[in-house]
Write an enzyme that holds these catalytic residues in place. Structure first.
Site, PDB file in Angstrom:
ATOM      1  N   TYR A   1      19.267 -75.083 -47.134  1.00 20.85           N
ATOM      2  CA  TYR A   1      20.070 -75.900 -48.041  1.00 20.85           C
ATOM      3  C   TYR A   1      19.150 -76.682 -48.981  1.00 20.85           C
ATOM      4  O   TYR A   1      19.367 -76.720 -50.201  1.00 20.85           O
ATOM      5  CB  TYR A   1      20.938 -76.851 -47.204  1.00 20.85           C
ATOM      6  CG  TYR A   1      21.735 -77.854 -47.995  1.00 20.85           C
ATOM      7  CD1 TYR A   1      22.894 -77.484 -48.673  1.00 20.85           C
ATOM      8  CD2 TYR A   1      21.355 -79.199 -48.038  1.00 20.85           C
ATOM      9  CE1 TYR A   1      23.633 -78.421 -49.374  1.00 20.85           C
ATOM     10  CE2 TYR A   1      22.091 -80.144 -48.739  1.00 20.85           C
ATOM     11  CZ  TYR A   1      23.234 -79.752 -49.404  1.00 20.85           C
ATOM     12  OH  TYR A   1      23.964 -80.667 -50.098  1.00 20.85           O
TER      13      TYR A   1
ATOM     14  N   SER B   1      20.759 -82.930 -54.251  1.00 20.40           N
ATOM     15  CA  SER B   1      20.712 -83.648 -52.974  1.00 20.40           C
ATOM     16  C   SER B   1      19.312 -84.180 -52.722  1.00 20.40           C
ATOM     17  O   SER B   1      18.316 -83.602 -53.187  1.00 20.40           O
ATOM     18  CB  SER B   1      21.099 -82.714 -51.831  1.00 20.40           C
ATOM     19  OG  SER B   1      20.838 -83.328 -50.579  1.00 20.40           O
TER      20      SER B   1
END
Lengths: 266, 445
Positions: free
Chosen positions: A172, A159
């Site tokens: 995250y 990501s």
């Protein structure tokens, strides 16, 4: 020309497809991004093994791809957080398709509730466990197969959140950042063995992760990710951002000096 | 997420909590929260059927997986978010088309079933529900119920045409129709007035599987009231495809950013006159692709924006054959006299209705659908007067198009509404399923 022959030649969708280029294993196959990736790889002539937690959902995705692409699609139950089971899982998949395994794509991930993860470590641990520990565990078992085989590709969907730690989702982000480094190291290790390792860094994609958080028109269609990965595998790329312009957005964000960055609210 | 939603007519607008499940299991969540819920496919119903401003709206577009296809029977099983366009895309190459094809391909099968939609073949093949074998319904209590003509029959009947108010349709099985060639052989006939159009319908409609007429609601003068262009066709056979000439690309394209003042009485009249004259008096055997024959407006993506911010009504009603002609004349005269007039209008003959479904719209008779720009309060009066003509003759309006009729009018139009309400109150006593349409028309007992 008969009517039937005409029907066949009128469109190449659904009935015609290139001969199989091998099998691709997709881990975490029930998400929208995974579905788009699976459809793109089926379109490119690969057979598929879809792996994920919920058998009923997997079967629905598989049935859909069989009908839309006339591809050979199988399903396997797989739990990213249950690392103990990964070795046996990999052995089972390899026993089924062995050297026909052309590549693997790790798509599973957990965004979680970043607000909650700040104070509730068990939730933070879950996020780290899925995104980093789970991914590196299953890739460890798969890497030695590809190393011996001497060909193939390993794709990890990381990501843009892993490119710089931000207050809004650093748990995250740190797990994805760890995954990006893991893939980078793996690429370095496997390059000489002829195995491609591709890191994929999506920006805003229109899925449940962004729905309601990001205006829908700013989020790219999941299909974009599928097409970009097929192209990047074909061109043997190392790192891609999807959509492409995120490379430049993240370049600017990474360049900001820390004394400036820590004052921002990105 | 809370967001403003409207139907295709862009009026009315409601603010609703929106969910978009990506897995079947996530569908239950909105039903567990407080307030009511309604499923929304692609929002192609015109009025307020597809959203719920006092609860949540569930977008079904991501639950669009094909599940099973049996080429020997044509039975296709898929999730409710699959669209008519997707079926055409994937099944024309396999030699199949949907049993009912509406005027746009951007329609989900869940919406098609909930509105019991019709197509140009209604006079031959009936409405969508007739071709559905069975479906699964997530009901108000969170149970997944299998409905067919043998199992949970009452829910089956109340859900076909039930405007989504009995539950969320999760998947269904329908029978596709085999074709030999991916095209339709179309005949065009110009009719100088309404009577000529109806005469042509009655003379030769049975020879065509697909039949529809474009009808001029503005021009034509005193003698040309209801002048029309009939477009009727049959699926091409292999041998026809080899000898017939393909159609020339016809069509008038409209810029999608057009400001609403472009639509005025003069331009509407000019467009309709042009449309009438650009068709030959008669043309035979024109080969046309399914998409261009069935979806002439889909080429212009957001054609509904042509009507500007205030939006538009599409008024669609059916009039039984007895006195239907006189009713049509009255309606056309009213439409012609009023304000900006109707931009696009369509006339078609219906075959027998769907006896299984108490809220199904089609019944034997003529159906007229006309787009009316929403300008001024006179428009609402006009539509109420149209309602009176329709009720008077024993007809009804189509709920999927409606944005403004009254609870009383609907009760006068749908004689089986009471039996539907009884089933609704039994399976959903707390009205966990509701939409703005349902509240406006008092369909929540």
């Amino acid at each position: 020309m008969t009517g039937q022959a005409k029907l066949r030649s009128s469109s190449d969708r659904g009935t015609q497809r290139a001969p199989s280029s091998g099998t691709v294993l997709i881990l975490g196959a029930t998400s929208q991004i995974a579905r788009a990736i699976a459809l793109s790889f089926a379109n490119a002539g690969y057979d598929l093994v879809l792996a994920g937690r919920t058998p009923d959902e997997l079967e629905r995705v598989a049935a859909d791809i069989r009908i839309r692409r006339a591809a050979d699609v199988r399903t396997e139950t797989f739990d990213a957080s249950d690392t103990e089971s990964h070795q046996e899982f990999v052995a089972r998949v390899l026993a089924d398709c062995g050297h026909a395994l052309a590549g693997v794509i790790v798509v599973f991930g957990l965004l979680g509730d970043s607000e909650r993860a700040r104070s509730d470590f068990s939730h933070a641990e879950e996020i780290i466990r899925i995104n980093y520990v789970g991914a590196s565990s299953v890739l460890t078992h798969l890497a030695s197969h590809f190393e011996q085989a001497g060909h193939g590709f390993i794709v990890g969907v990381s990501s843009v959140a892993g490119d710089r730690g931000r207050a809004s989702n650093y748990i995250y982000g740190s797990a994805k950042g760890g995954l990006s480094l893991f893939l980078q190291g793996l690429r370095n290790r496997l390059h000489s063995r002829g195995v491609q390792v591709l890191t994929v860094k999506p920006g805003f994609i229109d899925t449940r992760m962004t729905f309601g958080e990001v205006p829908t028109r700013l989020a790219a269609d999941p299909e974009v990710v599928g097409k970009a990965i097929v192209k990047a595998v074909k061109k043997r790329k190392d790192v891609i951002y999807v959509p492409w312009f995120w490379r430049y957005i993240m370049w600017v964000i990474r360049l900001l000096p820390e004394f400036v960055f820590k004052r921002t609210n990105l | 997420m809370r967001t403003p939603l409207s139907g295709w007519g862009r009026y009315p607008v409601g603010i609703s909590e929106v969910h978009r499940p990506e897995r079947l299991g996530e569908l239950k969540v909105p039903l567990q929260s407080s307030g009511s819920a309604i499923a929304r496919g692609l929002g192609r119903s015109y009025g307020d059927a597809s959203f719920n401003s006092s609860g949540c709206t569930v977008l079904t577009e991501r639950l669009n997986r094909f599940l099973d296809f049996d080429p020997s029977t044509g039975a296709l099983e898929c999730e409710a978010g699959v669209t008519i366009g997707e079926i055409l895309e994937y099944f024309i190459p396999r030699g199949f088309v949907p049993p009912v094809i509406p005027g746009t391909k951007f329609v989900t099968l869940g919406g098609a079933l909930a509105c019991d939609i019709h197509g140009k073949n209604h006079h031959k093949d009936g409405s969508f529900g007739r071709h559905v074998i069975d479906f699964s319904l997530l009901t108000a209590d969170g149970e997944l119920v299998h409905c067919s003509r043998d199992e949970n029959v009452e829910l089956f009947r109340a859900t076909v045409g039930g405007m989504g108010l009995t539950g969320i349709i999760t998947q269904l099985r329908l029978r596709l129709i085999p074709i030999e060639d991916p095209r339709v052989v179309v005949d065009y006939d110009r009719a100088k007035d309404l009577d000529r159009a109806l005469e042509l319908f009655h003379e030769s409609d049975e020879r065509y599987k697909y039949s529809v007429a474009w009808i001029d609601c503005v021009g034509g003068g005193r003698r040309g009231l209801g002048r029309s262009v009939l477009m009727r066709g049959n699926p091409a056979t292999g041998s026809e495809a080899a000898v017939l000439r393909p159609e020339k690309r016809r069509g008038i394209s409209v810029p999608s950013t057009a400001p609403s003042f472009l639509l005025n009485r003069g331009s509407i009249r000019a467009f309709n006159g042009l449309y009438y004259r650009k068709h030959p008096r008669q043309a035979r055997g024109v080969l046309s692709g399914y998409e261009s024959f069935f979806f002439p407006l889909d080429g212009i993506r957001n054609w509904n924006r042509l009507y500007g911010r205030s939006g538009f009504f599409q008024y669609q009603a059916v009039l039984p054959y007895d006195d239907g002609r006189d009713g049509l004349v009255k309606m056309l005269e009213l439409l012609r006299k009023s304000g900006p007039g109707a931009f696009l209008a369509v006339l078609k003959r219906f075959g027998s209705g769907n006896p299984e479904a108490p809220l199904s719209f089609p019944m034997p008779g003529y159906t007229l659908a006309a787009d009316v720009p929403r300008r001024g309060s006179a428009v609402l009066d006009l539509l109420s007067r149209l309602d009176e003509i329709v009720i008077d003759l024993g007809g009804r309006v189509y709920l999927a198009k409606d944005a403004r009729t009254s609870p009383g009018a609907v009760r006068a139009m749908y004689p089986h509404l009471e039996s539907w309400l009884e089933i609704k109150s039994r399976f959903d006593p707390a009205n966990r399923l509701g939409s703005d349409l349902a509240r406006r028309l008092e369909l929540l007992p």
